[in-house]
Scaffold this active site. Structure first.
Site, short mmCIF file in Angstrom:
data_model
loop_
_atom_site.label_atom_id
_atom_site.label_comp_id
_atom_site.label_asym_id
_atom_site.label_seq_id
_atom_site.Cartn_x
_atom_site.Cartn_y
_atom_site.Cartn_z
N PRO A 245 0.80 -0.94 -0.31
CG PRO A 245 0.07 -1.06 2.46
CD PRO A 245 1.15 -1.93 1.28
CB CYS A 246 3.12 2.90 -2.34
SG CYS A 246 2.27 2.82 -4.01
#
Length: 276
Positions: A245-246
């Site tokens: 989850p950037c």
């Protein structure tokens, strides 16, 4: 619960040791206080591969990054820690992915199956190797999504599979769709990058859903307080959208910053997670 957390901490410590060097299984067992057989089983259950396979992937990731940047093959092999060209095969790393020549040639010889699915946030292309999800692309144009996959692996054997008709791919497509709906998921992934990139990705996966951290906070957490740009670069090289989850990393002032799939998508993914 405390016992589970303690084992997870020991496994994370083992992973850190593997990122920093080349410890043997007995050395890892001694460092974590677990028996070698128990460590092997638990590490495989948590990370999807054995300590030896993880080490091989880490070294292969270093090699791939160097090759992608145009390094000489022989020099890249030695820098990655193989010692000699034959060691990449002796170590078993060749079984985990492409040979150096194949990777530099655009993935020639790699088998990749993929599908495009409709999700809560538009279309998602999900591509897998035999090891797990290797690429996720988001967008509204199916042709553009396919073009990105072919650009990343121009000479790989790419096989499109109808959604739901592949026992390995189908559940991973569903998990990605669930992730885009803001749900908690556990998706086997084929993540290969540098040791630092994997540390960043691991840190991202520890950020609770709906929350954010700044690039600087991640850098400090990793012991590299001046490494905010390196953290941002690792986010930019993430090819497994949402699962790694950037989107949970923002600028120090709270603004969204950059995102490979556009800031509107980043905002929508965060909103979905917060709502869930």
């Amino acid at each position: 619960m405390n016992t589970v957390r303690a084992i997870r901490d020991k496994l994370d410590h083992a992973r850190q040791l593997l990122d920093a060097g080349e410890p043997t299984l007995p050395e890892l067992a001694a460092a974590t206080g677990l028996s070698a057989s128990h460590l092997q089983r638990q590490f495989n259950a948590r990370f999807g591969l054995s300590p030896a396979q993880y080490l091989a992937q880490r070294k292969l990731g270093t090699l791939r990054s160097a090759l992608r940047e145009g390094s000489d093959v022989s020099a890249a092999l030695y820098d990655a820690g193989y010692g000699s060209p034959s060691r990449i095969y002796e170590s078993g790393a060749a079984k985990l992915g492409m040979t150096p020549a194949r990777y530099r040639a655009g993935g020639e010889g790699e088998q990749i199956r993929w599908s495009i699915a409709d999700t809560a946030l538009g279309q998602a292309l999900v591509a897998t190797t035999e090891r797990g999800v290797c690429m996720i692309e988001l967008g509204e144009d199916a042709d553009a999504l396919e073009a990105k996959l072919r650009d990343e692996f121009p000479r790989a054997a790419l096989e499109r599979v109808d959604v739901g008709r592949d026992e390995f791919l189908a559940p991973r497509v569903r998990e990605v769709a669930d992730a885009l709906a803001g749900k908690q998921v556990h998706v086997p992934v084929d993540l290969i990058g540098t040791a630092f990139q994997k540390k960043v990705w691991d840190a991202l996966m520890k950020i609770p859903r709906g929350q954010t951290r700044s690039y600087s906070q991640i850098a400090v957490e990793l012991g590299a307080p001046q490494g905010a740009r390196a953290v941002a670069s690792a986010c930019a090289h993430n090819r497994v959208a949402v699962v790694v989850p950037c989107h949970r990393v923002v600028r120090s002032d709270g603004s969204l910053g950059g995102y490979r799939w556009g800031l509107p998508m980043k905002q929508r993914v965060l909103e979905r997670e917060r709502a869930a």
